[in-house]
Design a protein around this motif. Structure first.
Motif, PDB file in Angstrom:
ATOM      1  N   ARG A  53      -5.260 -10.812  -0.757  1.00  0.00           N
ATOM      2  CA  ARG A  53      -5.267 -10.821   0.700  1.00  0.00           C
ATOM      3  C   ARG A  53      -3.868 -10.727   1.289  1.00  0.00           C
ATOM      4  O   ARG A  53      -3.638  -9.999   2.249  1.00  0.00           O
ATOM      5  CB  ARG A  53      -5.962 -12.089   1.201  1.00  0.00           C
ATOM      6  CG  ARG A  53      -6.038 -12.197   2.718  1.00  0.00           C
ATOM      7  CD  ARG A  53      -6.777 -13.444   3.153  1.00  0.00           C
ATOM      8  NE  ARG A  53      -8.169 -13.433   2.692  1.00  0.00           N
ATOM      9  CZ  ARG A  53      -9.031 -14.414   2.936  1.00  0.00           C
ATOM     10  NH1 ARG A  53      -8.635 -15.497   3.600  1.00  0.00           N
ATOM     11  NH2 ARG A  53     -10.270 -14.329   2.495  1.00  0.00           N
ATOM     12  N   GLU A  54      -2.903 -11.459   0.713  1.00  0.00           N
ATOM     13  CA  GLU A  54      -1.547 -11.487   1.270  1.00  0.00           C
ATOM     14  C   GLU A  54      -0.470 -11.082   0.267  1.00  0.00           C
ATOM     15  O   GLU A  54       0.688 -10.951   0.633  1.00  0.00           O
ATOM     16  CB  GLU A  54      -1.228 -12.914   1.772  1.00  0.00           C
ATOM     17  CG  GLU A  54      -2.152 -13.428   2.848  1.00  0.00           C
ATOM     18  CD  GLU A  54      -1.738 -14.822   3.317  1.00  0.00           C
ATOM     19  OE1 GLU A  54      -0.540 -15.130   3.285  1.00  0.00           O
ATOM     20  OE2 GLU A  54      -2.624 -15.599   3.697  1.00  0.00           O
ATOM     21  N   GLY A  55      -0.848 -10.884  -0.990  1.00  0.00           N
ATOM     22  CA  GLY A  55       0.149 -10.628  -2.014  1.00  0.00           C
ATOM     23  C   GLY A  55       0.530  -9.167  -2.150  1.00  0.00           C
ATOM     24  O   GLY A  55      -0.051  -8.271  -1.531  1.00  0.00           O
ATOM     25  N   SER A  56       1.548  -8.914  -2.993  1.00  0.00           N
ATOM     26  CA  SER A  56       2.002  -7.556  -3.259  1.00  0.00           C
ATOM     27  C   SER A  56       2.625  -7.504  -4.642  1.00  0.00           C
ATOM     28  O   SER A  56       3.061  -8.510  -5.198  1.00  0.00           O
ATOM     29  CB  SER A  56       3.017  -7.094  -2.204  1.00  0.00           C
ATOM     30  OG  SER A  56       4.187  -7.897  -2.264  1.00  0.00           O
ATOM     31  N   LEU A  57       2.653  -6.304  -5.200  1.00  0.00           N
ATOM     32  CA  LEU A  57       3.261  -6.040  -6.498  1.00  0.00           C
ATOM     33  C   LEU A  57       4.324  -4.972  -6.308  1.00  0.00           C
ATOM     34  O   LEU A  57       4.033  -3.869  -5.827  1.00  0.00           O
ATOM     35  CB  LEU A  57       2.202  -5.574  -7.498  1.00  0.00           C
ATOM     36  CG  LEU A  57       2.553  -5.690  -8.979  1.00  0.00           C
ATOM     37  CD1 LEU A  57       2.759  -7.152  -9.374  1.00  0.00           C
ATOM     38  CD2 LEU A  57       1.444  -5.065  -9.826  1.00  0.00           C
ATOM     39  N   ASP A  58       5.576  -5.311  -6.689  1.00  0.00           N
ATOM     40  CA  ASP A  58       6.730  -4.435  -6.489  1.00  0.00           C
ATOM     41  C   ASP A  58       7.265  -4.027  -7.854  1.00  0.00           C
ATOM     42  O   ASP A  58       7.459  -4.880  -8.721  1.00  0.00           O
ATOM     43  CB  ASP A  58       7.796  -5.196  -5.695  1.00  0.00           C
ATOM     44  CG  ASP A  58       8.901  -4.284  -5.190  1.00  0.00           C
ATOM     45  OD1 ASP A  58       9.370  -3.454  -5.965  1.00  0.00           O
ATOM     46  OD2 ASP A  58       9.309  -4.427  -4.030  1.00  0.00           O
ATOM     47  N   TYR A  59       7.522  -2.722  -8.058  1.00  0.00           N
ATOM     48  CA  TYR A  59       7.990  -2.278  -9.371  1.00  0.00           C
ATOM     49  C   TYR A  59       9.119  -1.259  -9.233  1.00  0.00           C
ATOM     50  O   TYR A  59       9.235  -0.548  -8.230  1.00  0.00           O
ATOM     51  CB  TYR A  59       6.850  -1.670 -10.186  1.00  0.00           C
ATOM     52  CG  TYR A  59       6.333  -0.352  -9.634  1.00  0.00           C
ATOM     53  CD1 TYR A  59       6.898   0.859 -10.030  1.00  0.00           C
ATOM     54  CD2 TYR A  59       5.292  -0.317  -8.717  1.00  0.00           C
ATOM     55  CE1 TYR A  59       6.427   2.070  -9.517  1.00  0.00           C
ATOM     56  CE2 TYR A  59       4.818   0.870  -8.207  1.00  0.00           C
ATOM     57  CZ  TYR A  59       5.390   2.067  -8.612  1.00  0.00           C
ATOM     58  OH  TYR A  59       4.944   3.245  -8.101  1.00  0.00           O
ATOM     59  N   GLN A  60       9.978  -1.209 -10.283  1.00  0.00           N
ATOM     60  CA  GLN A  60      11.027  -0.202 -10.436  1.00  0.00           C
ATOM     61  C   GLN A  60      11.152   0.115 -11.925  1.00  0.00           C
ATOM     62  O   GLN A  60      11.287  -0.798 -12.732  1.00  0.00           O
ATOM     63  CB  GLN A  60      12.378  -0.707  -9.917  1.00  0.00           C
ATOM     64  CG  GLN A  60      12.414  -1.067  -8.444  1.00  0.00           C
ATOM     65  CD  GLN A  60      13.820  -1.417  -7.989  1.00  0.00           C
ATOM     66  OE1 GLN A  60      14.806  -0.790  -8.365  1.00  0.00           O
ATOM     67  NE2 GLN A  60      13.917  -2.460  -7.166  1.00  0.00           N
TER      68      GLN A  60
END
Length: 537
Positions: free
Chosen positions: A254-261
């Motif tokens: 609902r409020e989270g995110s996944l960030d990648y590089q």
């Protein structure tokens, strides 16, 4: 028109004189009729002439009207053209200002340190300029140019005749320990909402500090040991490499995110640093020495000296805004092609969270350089002798020496930093000079605890005739605790005051394990008072 009127009057006079000449031979009735006829003819001619004059005046007025309308039309067109040009220029300027953002940050430090060789000093740590350009809705370019301890760079060059020959001279001068570096310069193509292709000089995503190294983002005036002072990172922050990869961010829950590089880059390599030493000595034989030091450095932006690429990446999960947990890695060869091939690898774990009003942030990095003994043996075969000197009988006035060494290598090194912050603002200070006209000022007490371990630090590598004759390592550690207070009138500006205590193994020198403390051989601890200013725009 006036000339025509005069001609009519003259004609009338001539007719009248003619009539007078004939009147002698005419009766009164005939004369009267003649005169009436002449008057009618004259009136008719006068009307014709007046009508012609009126037509000419009407034509002249019409021509003047058309000329006036033409002039007005041309004036209106000219004004419209100027207005259009101004509007186009304004639109292009506003478009450029909207698409290209110029920014930067900088910091100034005052230090009072207990070490004998480190005097009270002001240091202009760095000034960085950034450019963020939106070329098109999905095309993006970013640069970051750093001036560290930099004031000036001078080059003098002269070529000309001298006596019967040619004289060429060149001199390079600059301020002490200065550096100009391109920290970032990358182009990004947004493929989807969650994936973008990025290429150029990119920050290696190992740990959180290297990605967020801007001075104005932190509340202590010195960068962390793990990332800068006793670098556990394969290269010191801000560490960038040339390569390509993919970056992105996608919602989770609902409020989270996944960030990648993830990137493929040239990667860290052992590189040479040459230092020239000129020394006057007792007697007549001075000293000229060149020290060639091979140590890990950022990869080249030109031809890759290793002939192999490195991999790096980071995955960060944020369950809610303000909380983050991330893991990162780096792997690749670190030896140039003329040395035996060996790899290094690093792992990182970092995070950010809150415990009530207290912010907690930290990072742990583990790095391993494989086969440093093999590298030393390979280095000995290439260099042959660690030291080369010119004998006194050959050079009686000058002692010349060349020294080769490997530096800053430890088979294993790891460390962490943990920072706690408590931002607050007393309402009593709102109308004081600290809070007046500032929207959201803050006072932030900070406590940072740091530890670095170097269990296999290369202490000495001796070689002769291409053979490694001595190879010694030692186990070292560095600890540091820093307590400070930051005042932020705005989020991008900070004034900091801190106390810092750094120590290492008893009886050992801090200089052997740090790159910023010029300690004597047995100075194993240092107290420091730091005052700093940092700004961003």
């Amino acid at each position: 028109m006036i000339r025509k009127v005069l001609m009519g009057v003259v004609s009338l006079l001539l007719l009248a004189s003619g009539a007078a000449a004939q009147s002698v031979r005419m009766t009164p009735e005939e004369k009267m009729k003649e005169i009436q006829q002449q008057m009618l003819e004259l009136q008719s001619k006068m009307q014709e002439q007046m009508s012609a004059m009126q037509k000419e005046m009407d034509a002249l007025k019409e021509r003047q009207k058309k000329d006036t309308e033409e002039v007005k039309k041309r004036q209106d067109e000219s004004v419209q053209q100027v207005q259009t040009t101004q509007d186009e220029f304004k639109e292009r300027t506003l478009s450029l200002l909207d698409r290209v953002k110029i920014g930067g940050y900088g910091s100034l430090l005052f230090e009072d340190n207990s070490l004998n060789q480190l005097h009270d000093t002001f240091t202009f740590q760095r000034f960085v300029l950034t450019t963020d350009a939106k070329i098109a809705p999905r095309l993006h370019f970013y640069t970051e140019l750093e001036f560290e301890h930099f004031r000036k760079l001078e080059l003098e060059h002269d070529v000309g005749p001298a006596g019967a020959g040619l004289l060429a001279s060149q001199a390079v001068g600059g301020t002490d320990d200065s550096e100009i570096s391109l920290e970032q310069a990358w182009f990004q193509y947004d493929l989807t909402d969650w994936a973008s292709f990025r290429g150029g000089a990119v920050l290696v995503p190992l740990g959180r500090f290297n990605l967020r190294h801007d001075d104005n983002l932190w509340n202590l005036p010195r960068r962390s040991l793990v990332d800068r002072g006793v670098p556990v990172l394969p290269s010191t922050a801000a560490w960038d490499e040339l390569g390509v990869g993919f970056v992105g961010k996608t919602p989770v829950g609902r409020e989270g995110s996944l960030d990648y590089q993830f990137y493929v880059v040239n990667g860290v390599s052992l590189d040479s640093e040459i230092e020239h030493i000129i020394q006057s000595k007792e007697g007549t034989r001075g000293r000229l020495e060149a020290e060639v030091e091979m140590s890990p450095s950022t990869g080249t932006f030109n031809q890759d000296s290793k002939g192999a690429k490195s991999l790096t990446g980071r995955l960060a999960w944020s369950p809610v805004i303000g909380h983050e947990l991330a893991g990162s890695f780096y792997w690749g060869r670190y030896t140039p092609q003329f040395l035996k091939g060996e790899n290094l690898w690093s792992l990182g774990l970092d995070g950010l969270t809150h415990l009530g009003p207290i912010d907690l942030e930290g990072e742990y990095i583990f790095t391993r350089f494989n086969g440093i003994r093999n590298v030393a043996q390979s280095f000995a075969k290439v260099v042959k002798d660690k030291e080369s000197a010119v004998e006194e009988d050959i050079s009686p006035d000058l002692e010349t020496e060349i020294d080769f060494e490997l530096a800053n290598l430890s088979q294993t090194k790891h460390g962490y930093w943990l920072e706690a912050r408590y931002p607050f603002w007393p309402e009593a200070l709102t109308n004081s000079f600290l809070g007046w006209q500032f929207t959201n000022p803050q006072l932030i007490p900070v406590l940072r605890w740091e530890q670095v371990w170097l269990p296999s630090l290369l202490q000495e590598a001796q070689f002769e005739d291409g053979v490694l004759t001595e190879f010694k390592t030692q186990s070292r550690f560095v600890n540091r605790i820093t307590a400070g207070l930051a005042y932020r009138p705005t989020p991008l500006v900070g004034f900091t005051l801190a106390y810092e205590y750094t120590w290492t193994n008893s009886g050992k020198s801090l200089t052997d394990v740090t790159n910023f403390l010029p300690a004597k051989p047995r100075e194993d601890h240092a107290h420091a008072i730091l005052a700093g200013m940092t700004f961003g725009f």
